[in-house]
Design a protein around this motif. Sequence first.
Motif, PDB file in Angstrom:
ATOM      1  N   LEU A  22     -19.370  26.954 -91.739  1.00  6.67           N
ATOM      2  CA  LEU A  22     -20.764  27.072 -91.298  1.00  6.67           C
ATOM      3  C   LEU A  22     -20.917  26.695 -89.832  1.00  6.67           C
ATOM      4  N   PHE A  23     -20.249  25.620 -89.411  1.00  3.99           N
ATOM      5  CA  PHE A  23     -20.360  25.157 -88.025  1.00  3.99           C
ATOM      6  C   PHE A  23     -19.852  26.220 -87.044  1.00  3.99           C
ATOM      7  N   LEU A  24     -18.699  26.813 -87.344  1.00  2.00           N
ATOM      8  CA  LEU A  24     -18.129  27.832 -86.450  1.00  2.00           C
ATOM      9  C   LEU A  24     -19.025  29.068 -86.372  1.00  2.00           C
ATOM     10  N   LEU A  25     -19.612  29.460 -87.499  1.00  2.00           N
ATOM     11  CA  LEU A  25     -20.535  30.597 -87.504  1.00  2.00           C
ATOM     12  C   LEU A  25     -21.759  30.320 -86.640  1.00  2.00           C
ATOM     13  N   ILE A  26     -22.324  29.125 -86.808  1.00  2.00           N
ATOM     14  CA  ILE A  26     -23.522  28.762 -86.042  1.00  2.00           C
ATOM     15  C   ILE A  26     -23.205  28.670 -84.557  1.00  2.00           C
ATOM     16  N   LEU A  27     -22.032  28.115 -84.227  1.00  2.00           N
ATOM     17  CA  LEU A  27     -21.636  28.008 -82.820  1.00  2.00           C
ATOM     18  C   LEU A  27     -21.476  29.396 -82.199  1.00  2.00           C
ATOM     19  N   ALA A  28     -20.856  30.319 -82.923  1.00  2.00           N
ATOM     20  CA  ALA A  28     -20.713  31.695 -82.426  1.00  2.00           C
ATOM     21  C   ALA A  28     -22.085  32.335 -82.243  1.00  2.00           C
ATOM     22  N   ARG A  29     -22.986  32.073 -83.174  1.00  2.00           N
ATOM     23  CA  ARG A  29     -24.341  32.633 -83.088  1.00  2.00           C
ATOM     24  C   ARG A  29     -25.086  32.082 -81.870  1.00  2.00           C
ATOM     25  N   GLU A  30     -24.915  30.798 -81.601  1.00  2.00           N
ATOM     26  CA  GLU A  30     -25.559  30.196 -80.434  1.00  2.00           C
ATOM     27  C   GLU A  30     -25.056  30.837 -79.140  1.00  2.00           C
ATOM     28  N   MET A  31     -23.773  31.155 -79.098  1.00  2.00           N
ATOM     29  CA  MET A  31     -23.211  31.759 -77.890  1.00  2.00           C
ATOM     30  C   MET A  31     -23.630  33.222 -77.745  1.00  2.00           C
ATOM     31  N   ILE A  32     -23.828  33.903 -78.876  1.00  2.00           N
ATOM     32  CA  ILE A  32     -24.373  35.266 -78.831  1.00  2.00           C
ATOM     33  C   ILE A  32     -25.795  35.237 -78.283  1.00  2.00           C
ATOM     34  N   LYS A  33     -26.558  34.234 -78.689  1.00  2.00           N
ATOM     35  CA  LYS A  33     -27.940  34.100 -78.204  1.00  2.00           C
ATOM     36  C   LYS A  33     -27.975  33.929 -76.693  1.00  2.00           C
ATOM     37  N   ASP A  34     -26.961  33.261 -76.130  1.00  2.00           N
ATOM     38  CA  ASP A  34     -26.887  33.118 -74.671  1.00  2.00           C
ATOM     39  C   ASP A  34     -26.703  34.469 -73.990  1.00  2.00           C
ATOM     40  N   LEU A  35     -25.891  35.337 -74.595  1.00  2.00           N
ATOM     41  CA  LEU A  35     -25.713  36.687 -74.046  1.00  2.00           C
ATOM     42  C   LEU A  35     -27.010  37.482 -74.162  1.00  2.00           C
ATOM     43  N   GLU A  36     -27.689  37.302 -75.271  1.00  2.00           N
ATOM     44  CA  GLU A  36     -28.919  38.040 -75.548  1.00  2.00           C
ATOM     45  C   GLU A  36     -30.056  37.623 -74.604  1.00  2.00           C
ATOM     46  N   SER A  37     -30.059  36.347 -74.217  1.00  2.00           N
ATOM     47  CA  SER A  37     -31.176  35.810 -73.420  1.00  2.00           C
ATOM     48  C   SER A  37     -30.825  35.607 -71.944  1.00  2.00           C
ATOM     49  N   MET A  38     -29.824  36.319 -71.454  1.00  2.00           N
ATOM     50  CA  MET A  38     -29.403  36.161 -70.057  1.00  2.00           C
ATOM     51  C   MET A  38     -30.517  36.366 -69.022  1.00  2.00           C
ATOM     52  N   PRO A  39     -31.376  37.395 -69.153  1.00  2.00           N
ATOM     53  CA  PRO A  39     -32.421  37.597 -68.135  1.00  2.00           C
ATOM     54  C   PRO A  39     -33.337  36.378 -67.963  1.00  2.00           C
ATOM     55  N   GLY A  40     -33.815  35.840 -69.080  1.00  2.00           N
ATOM     56  CA  GLY A  40     -34.686  34.669 -69.009  1.00  2.00           C
ATOM     57  C   GLY A  40     -33.960  33.430 -68.540  1.00  2.00           C
ATOM     58  N   ASP A  41     -32.697  33.268 -68.966  1.00  2.00           N
ATOM     59  CA  ASP A  41     -31.906  32.110 -68.554  1.00  2.00           C
ATOM     60  C   ASP A  41     -31.664  32.117 -67.040  1.00  2.00           C
ATOM     61  N   MET A  42     -31.381  33.290 -66.500  1.00  2.00           N
ATOM     62  CA  MET A  42     -31.156  33.403 -65.056  1.00  2.00           C
ATOM     63  C   MET A  42     -32.431  33.088 -64.275  1.00  2.00           C
ATOM     64  N   ALA A  43     -33.574  33.546 -64.790  1.00  3.81           N
ATOM     65  CA  ALA A  43     -34.853  33.302 -64.123  1.00  3.81           C
ATOM     66  C   ALA A  43     -35.206  31.826 -64.111  1.00  3.81           C
ATOM     67  N   GLN A  44     -34.767  31.098 -65.134  1.00  5.24           N
ATOM     68  CA  GLN A  44     -35.083  29.668 -65.239  1.00  5.24           C
ATOM     69  C   GLN A  44     -33.923  28.763 -64.823  1.00  5.24           C
ATOM     70  N   ASN A  45     -32.904  29.359 -64.200  1.00  2.80           N
ATOM     71  CA  ASN A  45     -31.753  28.593 -63.673  1.00  2.80           C
ATOM     72  C   ASN A  45     -30.970  27.849 -64.757  1.00  2.80           C
ATOM     73  N   TYR A  46     -30.862  28.449 -65.948  1.00  3.39           N
ATOM     74  CA  TYR A  46     -30.038  27.871 -66.993  1.00  3.39           C
ATOM     75  C   TYR A  46     -28.571  28.175 -66.659  1.00  3.39           C
ATOM     76  N   ARG A  47     -27.698  27.197 -66.879  1.00  2.00           N
ATOM     77  CA  ARG A  47     -26.281  27.377 -66.573  1.00  2.00           C
ATOM     78  C   ARG A  47     -25.508  27.596 -67.877  1.00  2.00           C
ATOM     79  N   THR A  48     -25.684  28.770 -68.462  1.00  2.00           N
ATOM     80  CA  THR A  48     -24.985  29.100 -69.699  1.00  2.00           C
ATOM     81  C   THR A  48     -23.630  29.737 -69.378  1.00  2.00           C
ATOM     82  N   ILE A  49     -22.784  29.858 -70.376  1.00  2.00           N
ATOM     83  CA  ILE A  49     -21.437  30.401 -70.175  1.00  2.00           C
ATOM     84  C   ILE A  49     -21.460  31.824 -69.617  1.00  2.00           C
TER      85      ILE A  49
END
Length: 301
Positions: free
Chosen positions: A180-207
């Motif tokens: 379960l932990f590995l699945l959730i961690l992978a999902r969290e990292m997918i969300k970072d790819l999905e939300s790149m435009p907003g993260d860049m606008a708000q200066n988030y330092r995601t992978i």
Amino acid sequence: MLSRKNKLLLFKLLSLFSVVRGYNILVITLAQYLASIYILAPNTRLRDVVLDLNLFLIVTASALTIASGYIINNFYDAEKDLINKPTKSMLDRLVSQRFKLTTYFILNFMAVFAASYISFRAVLFFSAYIFGIWIYSHKLKRIPFIGNLVSSTLAIAPFFVVFVYYGNFQTVIFVHAIFLFLLILAREMIKDLESMPGDMAQNYRTIPIIYGPKVSKFLIGLLIVLTLIPALLLIKTFDIGYMYLYFSACILLLVIFLFLLWKAEAKKHYFWLHNILKFIIVAGVFSILLIDVDVVLNRIL
């Protein structure tokens, strides 16, 4: 027909339900009870598990804390979500930021109050859980990989507290938890790819912002490959009843996921990949019933 005032009230209730992600909380609550019945306390009478007041208070405190966590996360991500989730953000904004904060503190107070009926250790746990969610929302989520790890750890915390309550330390439970932990961690990292435009606008330092989507996809792929290990162990090594069908289907889905991940380039692709992992996690909750399909009949008395 509803009056304008009643319609506005209905939309505000829907907005609050959207903010706290009530559907997620219902699934987590169900998962805690099913895990208790089928995995953590398999030899206890069904009635004793379902009517256990302490378990009910643990589940209630978990639900309240998670709801407050979604609120504080929504509070800090309001500007980012306007870019990444414009439709949902418009619904969420029907409830004022002040009302959200007030609700956040009330829910946390209720969670600690419920925990106080269990034990002082429960109060300490839920207080730390509340603080962990806040510090993640306020600071840690902006730190690459650390934010993903903390988020995944917070996501499985409600199951950890039930696990400690029953004191069941069998190896099979740890293997389930790792899956379960590995699945959730992978999902969290997918969300970072999905939300790149907003993260860049708000200066988030995601992978994906710091190292690029290719590195992020490689790490996600590695996590998915690692997820296959506990899935295979649960099928080959442990007695999990008919739940082996779920894990067999998961392996097939995860192999398809890896192929789609390699081909993914646009936000819509990451959205579908995110939903595949979400489906696997939610399906896993209901598949717990497959461990012993006769459990209700055999343990009702």
